[in-house]
Design an enzyme around this catalytic site. Sequence first.
Site, PDB file in Angstrom:
ATOM      1  N   ASN A 146       0.844  -1.205   0.000  1.00  0.00           N
ATOM      2  CA  ASN A 146       0.000   0.000   0.000  1.00  0.00           C
ATOM      3  C   ASN A 146       0.872   1.245   0.000  1.00  0.00           C
ATOM      4  OD1 ASN A 146      -2.467   1.502   0.220  1.00  0.00           O
ATOM      5  ND2 ASN A 146      -2.056   1.802   2.400  1.00  0.00           N
ATOM      6  N   HIS A 197       0.594   5.291   1.201  1.00  0.00           N
ATOM      7  CA  HIS A 197      -0.233   6.157   2.040  1.00  0.00           C
ATOM      8  C   HIS A 197       0.371   7.562   2.054  1.00  0.00           C
ATOM      9  CE1 HIS A 197      -3.076   7.137   5.189  1.00  0.00           C
ATOM     10  NE2 HIS A 197      -2.092   7.785   5.786  1.00  0.00           N
ATOM     11  N   SER A 242       4.333   7.078   2.634  1.00  0.00           N
ATOM     12  CA  SER A 242       4.861   5.814   3.155  1.00  0.00           C
ATOM     13  C   SER A 242       4.380   4.670   2.263  1.00  0.00           C
ATOM     14  CB  SER A 242       4.340   5.557   4.578  1.00  0.00           C
ATOM     15  OG  SER A 242       4.660   6.639   5.428  1.00  0.00           O
ATOM     16  N   ASP A 277      -3.298   1.057   7.823  1.00  0.00           N
ATOM     17  CA  ASP A 277      -2.177   1.955   7.536  1.00  0.00           C
ATOM     18  C   ASP A 277      -1.026   1.784   8.529  1.00  0.00           C
ATOM     19  OD1 ASP A 277      -3.560   3.036   5.377  1.00  0.00           O
ATOM     20  OD2 ASP A 277      -4.499   4.577   6.605  1.00  0.00           O
TER      21      ASP A 277
HETATM   22  C1  GRF Z   1      -2.796   8.459  -3.112  1.00  0.00           C
HETATM   23  O1  GRF Z   1      -2.528   9.691  -2.515  1.00  0.00           O
HETATM   24  C2  GRF Z   1      -2.365   7.334  -2.239  1.00  0.00           C
HETATM   25  O2  GRF Z   1      -1.302   7.667  -1.396  1.00  0.00           O
HETATM   26  C3  GRF Z   1      -3.591   7.057  -1.411  1.00  0.00           C
HETATM   27  O3  GRF Z   1      -4.666   7.303  -2.262  1.00  0.00           O
HETATM   28  C4  GRF Z   1      -4.289   8.232  -3.261  1.00  0.00           C
HETATM   29  C5  GRF Z   1      -4.646   7.631  -4.588  1.00  0.00           C
HETATM   30  O4  GRF Z   1      -4.459   8.543  -5.628  1.00  0.00           O
HETATM   31  N1  GRF Z   1      -3.579   5.727  -0.872  1.00  0.00           N
HETATM   32  P1  GRF Z   1      -4.621   8.084  -7.130  1.00  0.00           P
HETATM   33  O5  GRF Z   1      -6.037   7.512  -7.260  1.00  0.00           O
HETATM   34  O6  GRF Z   1      -3.571   7.081  -7.433  1.00  0.00           O
HETATM   35  O7  GRF Z   1      -4.476   9.335  -7.955  1.00  0.00           O
END
Ligand code: GRF
Length: 223
Positions: free
Chosen positions: A117, A119, A146, A155
């Site tokens: 993931n 984040h 992260s 998370d």
């Molecule tokens: C990103 O900021 C990621 O860190 C979080 O969700 C957002 C997804 O953005 N988990 P995208 O849909 O890839 O533009």
Amino acid sequence: MPQHLPPLPSPLSLAVFLSGNGSNLQAIIDAIDAQTLNARIVVVVSDIPQAYGLQRAQEHQLVTRILEKSAYPNRATYDLALAEIVHQYQVDLIVLAGFMRILSPGFVQQFTGKIINIHPSLLPLYPGLHTHERALENQDKEHGLSIHFVTEALDAGPMIAQARCAVLPEDNPETLKQRVQRMEHLAYPQVLQWFADQRLHLKANTVFFDHKPLTQPLSLDYP
Ligand code: GRF
């Protein structure tokens, strides 16, 4: 002593799970096209039919699957359907890229070490939503992203890497988000390539990089 891992099929087969814009999916597609990431996306899954990420996937002739929450009586049956897709497409690594659902313990345990993931905060700061707003409210001097393996804790799985940026006095949530996302689009393909190269794996809740246990997240710095 080096550990001998079973060889991964080459290229790495990825499933990307998303719910929204899909800019991270796009970054992964672009890295694959540029041959800086030795992987292929075998399926893109979304819980939201209107997610723009699905359109990006279709424009690149990727297989898409929509699993709407309303079609399943509970999380367990939803996650069974998700797991079926992962098996059907022989996925090596599940890449969460803005997937706005919490995965059940059963799903996570089944694929431990195979779910990753990204984040938008320097965890353990700001798990959950509205990370950019919270960094600004707290007048943080730095913010970032992260990348971690996914475990049952939201998370909070074993950390792989972080990237940092300054928070500027004139920032608002949107400018800060853009700065973090620019780094996300470099960092996520990089970490996936480490996985493809078998430089990265999870064992007994510990992340190993180049066969050594990580005691702190790898630091990815972008000018
Ligand atoms: C990103 O900021 C990621 O860190 C979080 O969700 C957002 C997804 O953005 N988990 P995208 O849909 O890839 O533009």
